[in-house]
Design a protein around this motif. Sequence first.
Motif, PDB file in Angstrom:
ATOM      1  N   ASN A 180       0.828  -1.236  -0.205  1.00  0.00           N
ATOM      2  CA  ASN A 180      -0.070   0.002  -0.007  1.00  0.00           C
ATOM      3  C   ASN A 180       0.740   1.076  -0.055  1.00  0.00           C
ATOM      4  OD1 ASN A 180       0.977  -0.345   2.565  1.00  0.00           O
ATOM      5  ND2 ASN A 180      -0.904   0.712   3.424  1.00  0.00           N
ATOM      6  N   GLU A 181       2.247   1.090  -0.171  1.00  0.00           N
ATOM      7  CA  GLU A 181       3.196   2.430  -0.177  1.00  0.00           C
ATOM      8  C   GLU A 181       3.592   2.303  -1.565  1.00  0.00           C
ATOM      9  OE1 GLU A 181       4.853   2.506   4.456  1.00  0.00           O
ATOM     10  OE2 GLU A 181       6.019   1.300   2.758  1.00  0.00           O
ATOM     11  N   PHE A 182       3.689   3.468  -1.994  1.00  0.00           N
ATOM     12  CA  PHE A 182       4.252   3.936  -3.543  1.00  0.00           C
ATOM     13  C   PHE A 182       5.065   5.147  -3.562  1.00  0.00           C
ATOM     14  CE2 PHE A 182       0.164   1.844  -3.991  1.00  0.00           C
ATOM     15  CZ  PHE A 182       0.010   0.928  -4.921  1.00  0.00           C
ATOM     16  N   LEU A 183       5.917   5.178  -4.587  1.00  0.00           N
ATOM     17  CA  LEU A 183       6.608   6.120  -4.770  1.00  0.00           C
ATOM     18  C   LEU A 183       6.204   6.818  -6.241  1.00  0.00           C
ATOM     19  CD1 LEU A 183       9.001   7.480  -3.343  1.00  0.00           C
ATOM     20  CD2 LEU A 183      10.406   6.632  -5.064  1.00  0.00           C
ATOM     21  N   LEU A 184       6.134   8.109  -5.973  1.00  0.00           N
ATOM     22  CA  LEU A 184       5.863   8.819  -7.241  1.00  0.00           C
ATOM     23  C   LEU A 184       6.791   8.981  -8.135  1.00  0.00           C
ATOM     24  CD1 LEU A 184       3.523  10.471  -8.717  1.00  0.00           C
ATOM     25  CD2 LEU A 184       4.278  12.510  -7.535  1.00  0.00           C
ATOM     26  N   LEU A 201      -5.588  19.830  -6.750  1.00  0.00           N
ATOM     27  CA  LEU A 201      -5.427  20.304  -5.208  1.00  0.00           C
ATOM     28  C   LEU A 201      -3.876  21.077  -5.177  1.00  0.00           C
ATOM     29  CD1 LEU A 201      -6.683  17.156  -3.181  1.00  0.00           C
ATOM     30  CD2 LEU A 201      -7.966  19.497  -3.955  1.00  0.00           C
ATOM     31  N   TYR A 202      -2.775  20.317  -5.705  1.00  0.00           N
ATOM     32  CA  TYR A 202      -1.583  20.950  -5.757  1.00  0.00           C
ATOM     33  C   TYR A 202      -0.667  19.884  -6.578  1.00  0.00           C
ATOM     34  CZ  TYR A 202      -0.717  18.294  -1.428  1.00  0.00           C
ATOM     35  OH  TYR A 202      -0.656  17.380  -0.442  1.00  0.00           O
ATOM     36  N   ASP A 203       0.617  20.394  -6.685  1.00  0.00           N
ATOM     37  CA  ASP A 203       1.490  19.441  -7.530  1.00  0.00           C
ATOM     38  C   ASP A 203       2.442  18.742  -6.902  1.00  0.00           C
ATOM     39  OD1 ASP A 203       0.633  20.451 -10.094  1.00  0.00           O
ATOM     40  OD2 ASP A 203       2.250  22.099 -10.265  1.00  0.00           O
ATOM     41  N   LEU A 204       2.520  17.611  -7.176  1.00  0.00           N
ATOM     42  CA  LEU A 204       3.370  16.642  -6.339  1.00  0.00           C
ATOM     43  C   LEU A 204       4.573  16.229  -7.029  1.00  0.00           C
ATOM     44  CD1 LEU A 204       0.814  13.806  -5.652  1.00  0.00           C
ATOM     45  CD2 LEU A 204       1.585  15.382  -3.858  1.00  0.00           C
ATOM     46  N   LYS A 205       5.814  16.263  -6.175  1.00  0.00           N
ATOM     47  CA  LYS A 205       7.202  16.282  -6.516  1.00  0.00           C
ATOM     48  C   LYS A 205       7.449  14.778  -7.014  1.00  0.00           C
ATOM     49  CE  LYS A 205       8.580  20.520  -5.052  1.00  0.00           C
ATOM     50  NZ  LYS A 205       9.546  21.304  -3.973  1.00  0.00           N
ATOM     51  N   PRO A 206       8.213  14.362  -7.982  1.00  0.00           N
ATOM     52  CA  PRO A 206       8.729  12.764  -8.307  1.00  0.00           C
ATOM     53  C   PRO A 206       9.538  12.590  -6.805  1.00  0.00           C
ATOM     54  CG  PRO A 206       8.896  14.304 -10.315  1.00  0.00           C
ATOM     55  CD  PRO A 206       8.738  15.389  -9.276  1.00  0.00           C
ATOM     56  N   GLY A 207       9.361  11.432  -6.722  1.00  0.00           N
ATOM     57  CA  GLY A 207      10.281  11.053  -5.276  1.00  0.00           C
ATOM     58  C   GLY A 207       9.423  10.963  -4.101  1.00  0.00           C
ATOM     59  N   THR A 208       8.036  11.328  -4.174  1.00  0.00           N
ATOM     60  CA  THR A 208       7.466  11.582  -3.085  1.00  0.00           C
ATOM     61  C   THR A 208       6.614  10.282  -2.620  1.00  0.00           C
ATOM     62  OG1 THR A 208       6.732  13.944  -3.533  1.00  0.00           O
ATOM     63  CG2 THR A 208       5.247  12.624  -1.982  1.00  0.00           C
ATOM     64  N   LYS A 209       6.757   9.678  -1.232  1.00  0.00           N
ATOM     65  CA  LYS A 209       6.155   8.647  -0.883  1.00  0.00           C
ATOM     66  C   LYS A 209       4.743   9.043  -0.821  1.00  0.00           C
ATOM     67  CE  LYS A 209       6.605   5.044   2.692  1.00  0.00           C
ATOM     68  NZ  LYS A 209       7.405   4.634   3.888  1.00  0.00           N
ATOM     69  N   LEU A 210       3.880   8.010  -1.085  1.00  0.00           N
ATOM     70  CA  LEU A 210       2.462   8.155  -1.174  1.00  0.00           C
ATOM     71  C   LEU A 210       1.766   6.802  -0.389  1.00  0.00           C
ATOM     72  CD1 LEU A 210       1.704   9.794  -4.337  1.00  0.00           C
ATOM     73  CD2 LEU A 210       1.798  10.952  -2.018  1.00  0.00           C
ATOM     74  N   TYR A 227      -0.297  14.264   5.139  1.00  0.00           N
ATOM     75  CA  TYR A 227      -1.724  13.806   5.424  1.00  0.00           C
ATOM     76  C   TYR A 227      -2.892  14.439   4.710  1.00  0.00           C
ATOM     77  CZ  TYR A 227       0.980  11.864   9.075  1.00  0.00           C
ATOM     78  OH  TYR A 227       2.014  10.971   9.800  1.00  0.00           O
ATOM     79  N   ASP A 228      -2.667  14.794   3.374  1.00  0.00           N
ATOM     80  CA  ASP A 228      -3.684  15.163   2.555  1.00  0.00           C
ATOM     81  C   ASP A 228      -4.255  13.988   1.561  1.00  0.00           C
ATOM     82  OD1 ASP A 228      -3.833  17.884   3.439  1.00  0.00           O
ATOM     83  OD2 ASP A 228      -2.001  18.226   1.772  1.00  0.00           O
ATOM     84  N   LEU A 229      -5.426  14.009   1.236  1.00  0.00           N
ATOM     85  CA  LEU A 229      -5.848  12.880   0.370  1.00  0.00           C
ATOM     86  C   LEU A 229      -6.318  13.521  -0.964  1.00  0.00           C
ATOM     87  CD1 LEU A 229      -8.313  11.066   2.801  1.00  0.00           C
ATOM     88  CD2 LEU A 229      -6.128  10.410   2.110  1.00  0.00           C
ATOM     89  N   GLY A 230      -6.058  12.605  -1.882  1.00  0.00           N
ATOM     90  CA  GLY A 230      -6.381  12.752  -3.274  1.00  0.00           C
ATOM     91  C   GLY A 230      -6.133  11.755  -4.305  1.00  0.00           C
ATOM     92  N   TRP A 231      -6.315  11.961  -5.361  1.00  0.00           N
ATOM     93  CA  TRP A 231      -6.096  10.788  -6.648  1.00  0.00           C
ATOM     94  C   TRP A 231      -4.883  11.208  -7.513  1.00  0.00           C
ATOM     95  CZ3 TRP A 231      -9.575   6.789  -6.466  1.00  0.00           C
ATOM     96  CH2 TRP A 231     -10.638   6.864  -5.572  1.00  0.00           C
ATOM     97  N   VAL A 232      -4.201   9.921  -7.710  1.00  0.00           N
ATOM     98  CA  VAL A 232      -3.120   9.980  -8.605  1.00  0.00           C
ATOM     99  C   VAL A 232      -3.469   8.997  -9.654  1.00  0.00           C
ATOM    100  CG1 VAL A 232      -0.675   9.750  -8.752  1.00  0.00           C
ATOM    101  CG2 VAL A 232      -1.696  11.059  -6.906  1.00  0.00           C
ATOM    102  N   PRO A 233      -2.951   9.179 -11.073  1.00  0.00           N
ATOM    103  CA  PRO A 233      -3.030   8.101 -12.055  1.00  0.00           C
ATOM    104  C   PRO A 233      -2.106   6.785 -11.583  1.00  0.00           C
ATOM    105  CG  PRO A 233      -2.604   9.957 -13.088  1.00  0.00           C
ATOM    106  CD  PRO A 233      -2.369  10.363 -11.568  1.00  0.00           C
ATOM    107  N   ALA A 234      -2.438   5.718 -11.670  1.00  0.00           N
ATOM    108  CA  ALA A 234      -1.745   4.658 -11.160  1.00  0.00           C
ATOM    109  C   ALA A 234      -0.471   4.468 -12.032  1.00  0.00           C
ATOM    110  CB  ALA A 234      -2.633   3.299 -11.341  1.00  0.00           C
ATOM    111  N   GLY A 235      -0.469   4.830 -13.213  1.00  0.00           N
ATOM    112  CA  GLY A 235       0.755   4.853 -14.150  1.00  0.00           C
ATOM    113  C   GLY A 235       1.947   5.733 -13.779  1.00  0.00           C
ATOM    114  N   LYS A 236       1.675   6.685 -12.552  1.00  0.00           N
ATOM    115  CA  LYS A 236       2.601   7.539 -12.363  1.00  0.00           C
ATOM    116  C   LYS A 236       3.474   6.843 -10.999  1.00  0.00           C
ATOM    117  CE  LYS A 236       1.601  10.948 -15.097  1.00  0.00           C
ATOM    118  NZ  LYS A 236       2.526  11.387 -16.175  1.00  0.00           N
ATOM    119  N   LEU A 237       2.786   6.019 -10.489  1.00  0.00           N
ATOM    120  CA  LEU A 237       3.301   5.262  -9.168  1.00  0.00           C
ATOM    121  C   LEU A 237       4.095   3.986  -9.327  1.00  0.00           C
ATOM    122  CD1 LEU A 237      -0.093   5.963  -7.245  1.00  0.00           C
ATOM    123  CD2 LEU A 237       1.958   7.298  -7.277  1.00  0.00           C
ATOM    124  N   LYS A 238       4.965   3.881  -8.614  1.00  0.00           N
ATOM    125  CA  LYS A 238       5.731   2.545  -8.571  1.00  0.00           C
ATOM    126  C   LYS A 238       5.531   1.876  -7.157  1.00  0.00           C
ATOM    127  CE  LYS A 238       9.994   0.246  -9.524  1.00  0.00           C
ATOM    128  NZ  LYS A 238      11.530   0.497 -10.024  1.00  0.00           N
TER     129      LYS A 238
END
Length: 242
Positions: A180-184, A201-210, A227-238
């Motif tokens: 359940n842990e991902f890296l952008l 909501l705002y921009d996320l920087k690559p290397g951010t743990k989500l 601790y903000d909640l939002g949505w990210v495309p799955a293809g951007k995460l590892k």
Amino acid sequence: MFRYFHMLLFISFSLSCMGNSAMQWYLEGKYKDALSEFSSLELKGNKNKELYFNMGMCHRNLGAHIQAIYYFEKSLKYDPKCVDCIEMRKATQKSLGIETFELPGNKMSDVYFNLLYSFYPLGWIFTAAVIFSIGIYLKYFTPLPDFLFRLRKLKLVFFAIGFIGLLLAMHREYLLNSTNEFLLMEKCSLKKSPDGMSPDLYDLKPGTKLVKSMQIGDWIKVQTPEYDLGWVPAGKLKVISL
């Protein structure tokens, strides 16, 4: 200066356990060759904290900071208290402009997790088995007279401690294998809803743990380090998994 000397000893010791060629290449600054050897060891099933830490160091020295953070995170799944892993992850995040945010620790939870991380799952299972064995011996095999007879009353205590050991083994195993842990991996915006047309909501920087909260199709609802909640495309995460 002492910190970097300590880290060099950590790298040298762990590399010596993994192969002379990888150690030699790393110390000579041939990070691509060392990384290739580490990757080969990983494919052969030689996975551990030291391997992933050194893979992270290779990526960092090669300028691949996002990949470096990814492997530091994998190393921390084995040992979340690894000081070198935490410091290098933080330094690499800082180089990418990522500010880390941590809530103040809770003494009770700190005690629990320090205990939990004392052993890997097999270590806790072995500990529980030993404690259960003592309890069984006290119940069935102690002579009736003298002091040992009185110890039989402690059997329930040993059984309870053994059961707790099994619970700790299960929790440790869960944390090791959680996905359940991902890296952008790429820059993107945190969306209000699972839709490309949704407001940012705002921009996320690559290397951010989500941390994953839920998933709908190709969109993953995540919790940010703030601790903000939002949505990210799955293809951007590892996914950070072992």
